[in-house]
Design a protein around this motif. Structure first.
Motif, short mmCIF file in Angstrom:
data_model
loop_
_atom_site.label_atom_id
_atom_site.label_comp_id
_atom_site.label_asym_id
_atom_site.label_seq_id
_atom_site.Cartn_x
_atom_site.Cartn_y
_atom_site.Cartn_z
N VAL A 105 -35.67 -17.77 -7.58
CA VAL A 105 -35.63 -18.36 -6.23
C VAL A 105 -36.26 -17.39 -5.25
CG1 VAL A 105 -34.10 -19.06 -4.35
CG2 VAL A 105 -33.62 -19.80 -6.69
N TYR A 106 -37.14 -17.94 -4.38
CA TYR A 106 -37.78 -17.13 -3.34
C TYR A 106 -37.10 -17.41 -2.00
CZ TYR A 106 -41.65 -16.40 -6.61
OH TYR A 106 -42.41 -16.06 -7.70
N ALA A 107 -36.90 -16.35 -1.23
CA ALA A 107 -36.38 -16.49 0.13
C ALA A 107 -37.27 -15.68 1.07
CB ALA A 107 -34.94 -16.01 0.21
N ALA A 108 -37.60 -16.27 2.21
CA ALA A 108 -38.39 -15.58 3.23
C ALA A 108 -37.49 -15.39 4.44
CB ALA A 108 -39.62 -16.40 3.59
N MET A 109 -37.07 -14.15 4.68
CA MET A 109 -36.04 -13.87 5.68
C MET A 109 -36.60 -13.01 6.80
SD MET A 109 -32.85 -13.11 3.12
CE MET A 109 -32.40 -14.28 1.82
N ARG A 110 -36.38 -13.44 8.04
CA ARG A 110 -36.89 -12.73 9.21
C ARG A 110 -35.90 -11.70 9.76
NH1 ARG A 110 -41.49 -14.04 11.53
NH2 ARG A 110 -42.61 -15.88 10.80
N ASP A 111 -34.65 -11.76 9.31
CA ASP A 111 -33.64 -10.88 9.91
C ASP A 111 -33.46 -9.56 9.16
OD1 ASP A 111 -32.59 -11.97 7.67
OD2 ASP A 111 -30.76 -12.74 8.57
N PRO A 142 -40.91 -6.26 1.78
CA PRO A 142 -41.04 -6.30 3.24
C PRO A 142 -42.50 -6.45 3.65
CG PRO A 142 -40.65 -4.05 2.49
CD PRO A 142 -40.56 -4.93 1.27
N THR A 143 -42.79 -7.41 4.51
CA THR A 143 -44.17 -7.63 4.97
C THR A 143 -44.35 -7.30 6.44
OG1 THR A 143 -43.76 -9.96 5.54
CG2 THR A 143 -44.43 -9.50 3.28
N GLY A 144 -43.29 -6.86 7.10
CA GLY A 144 -43.34 -6.60 8.54
C GLY A 144 -42.57 -7.66 9.29
N PRO A 145 -43.19 -8.82 9.53
CA PRO A 145 -42.47 -9.86 10.26
C PRO A 145 -41.33 -10.48 9.49
CG PRO A 145 -44.60 -10.69 9.50
CD PRO A 145 -44.60 -9.21 9.24
N GLU A 146 -41.35 -10.37 8.14
CA GLU A 146 -40.27 -10.94 7.33
C GLU A 146 -40.16 -10.16 6.04
OE1 GLU A 146 -41.48 -14.99 6.66
OE2 GLU A 146 -42.70 -14.46 4.92
N SER A 147 -39.07 -10.43 5.33
CA SER A 147 -38.89 -9.86 3.99
C SER A 147 -38.87 -11.01 2.99
CB SER A 147 -37.58 -9.09 3.90
OG SER A 147 -37.61 -7.94 4.71
N GLN A 148 -39.72 -10.93 1.98
CA GLN A 148 -39.71 -11.92 0.92
C GLN A 148 -38.87 -11.38 -0.23
OE1 GLN A 148 -43.57 -13.41 -0.11
NE2 GLN A 148 -44.10 -13.89 2.00
#
Length: 354
Positions: free
Chosen positions: A318-324, A302-308
């Motif tokens: 596989v990398y996913a960058a999710m805002r929800d 978790p980075t705050g604005p999104e979760s990697q």
């Protein structure tokens, strides 16, 4: 005017070729970023523009005049280096005005140019200090001020921010871009940091092993990479690449992945063809249904604005960058979804975009 034309330029050190017949056009007033991995030839190309490296073959021209044999001091170019290159025994003002003193300019001209550059860079109160009394960011401003006082047609930047800490680099990116907008001179900036390239450039030149891989605006290169190399180099986290075999489908193609999973795309491909399937991390979401590709959750950051999220699809990471902020935990097997307009296809052999 300061257009730079690079025509079939090559560079070799003995039998080792490091630049291979590059052709480029850099327009007047453009902010162009040369980006690529360490050793790809970007700094060598910059130094050839500056006259600090000889050209093995080809020509470099400024405003139509070939400058291959023009001395660096006569090219109307100012260069900002990675290591600041300040004289420790000189004050800020003396460092900034040094090139004008070499030209035998009178003191009033030098003082006026230094004062103007100092105001532009916010160094007015530091002109009497020595480099050892300044922070890293202030020293880099002095190095830029030394370039500004020359009033050149072209600025060259050789990884000038790489010695700064992360927060200061972000601030300096803004300052360098604002400086370019204020001065309007043609600027060529070298970096290995693709975030710097994306945020600063009018035009990006991606280099790979002495070749130009792609030229375009930041969003053109991000949205339409011409090869797997460009696709995985531009973007952070990088584009995910999965190898697949095309199968027939009524309205498109079914891609069969190595672990037995499959997914459909709205594009016709020859059945049996081998392709590389690319997905940007920000184009991946957790699916509501159980259909499509599934991935095993390995890491959640978790980075705050999104979760990697780092997942395993078969044997591929596989990398996913999710805002929800998805309701998942490490060890979950989750279905993944992607937009039909946000995938990329590359030829398995040539690695060129299809």
């Amino acid at each position: 005017m300061a257009n730079i034309s690079i025509a079939n330029v090559s560079k070799s050190y003995g039998k080792v070729a490091v630049i291979h017949g590059i052709d480029l056009e850099i327009g007047d007033g453009e902010f162009v970023v040369l980006v690529g991995q360490s050793g790809c030839g970007k700094s060598t190309l910059l130094r050839m523009i500056a006259g600090l490296e000889d050209i093995t073959s080809g020509t470099i021209s400024i405003d139509g005049k070939v400058i291959n044999n023009v001395a660096p001091k006569d090219r109307d170019i100012a260069m900002v280096f990675q290591n600041y290159a300040l004289y420790p025994h000189m004050t800020v003002a003396e460092n900034m005005g040094f090139s004008l003193r070499l030209r035998n300019e009178n003191k009033q001209v030098i003082d006026a140019a230094v004062a103007k550059a100092g105001n532009i860079l916010g160094l007015g109160e530091y002109l009497d200090r020595f480099p050892r009394q300044l922070s890293g960011g202030q020293r880099q401003r002095v190095a830029m001020g030394r370039a500004i006082v020359r009033d050149p047609e072209i600025f060259l930047f050789d990884e000038p921010l790489s010695n700064l800490d992360a927060k200061l680099r972000v601030n300096m990116r803004t300052e360098v871009k604002e400086l370019h907008l204020a001065l309007g001179a043609t600027s060529v900036f070298v970096t290995h940091d693709q975030i710097e390239a994306m945020t600063m450039a009018d035009k990006i030149i991606v280099m790979d092993n002495g070749h130009v891989a792609q030229v375009g605006s930041p969003l053109e290169i991000y949205d339409h990479p011409v090869s797997k190399f460009v696709a995985t180099f531009i973007g952070s986290p990088p584009m995910n690449i999965l190898q697949a075999t095309a199968g027939d489908h009524d309205s498109g193609t079914t891609l069969q992945f190595g672990d037995g999973q499959s997914s459909s795309i709205d594009r016709k491909l020859p059945p049996g063809s081998q392709v590389l399937f690319g997905l940007r991390p920000d184009g991946i979401t957790i699916a509501k249904s159980e259909t499509g590709i599934k991935g095993l959750v390995r890491v959640i950051e978790p980075t705050g604005p999104e979760s990697q999220v780092v997942l395993e699809v078969g044997k591929t990471q596989v990398y996913a960058a999710m805002r929800d902020r998805p309701d998942i935990k490490i060890g979950d097997q989750v279905p993944l979804n992607f937009s039909s307009s946000e995938y990329h296809l590359f030829d398995c052999q040539t690695e060129r975009a299809l």
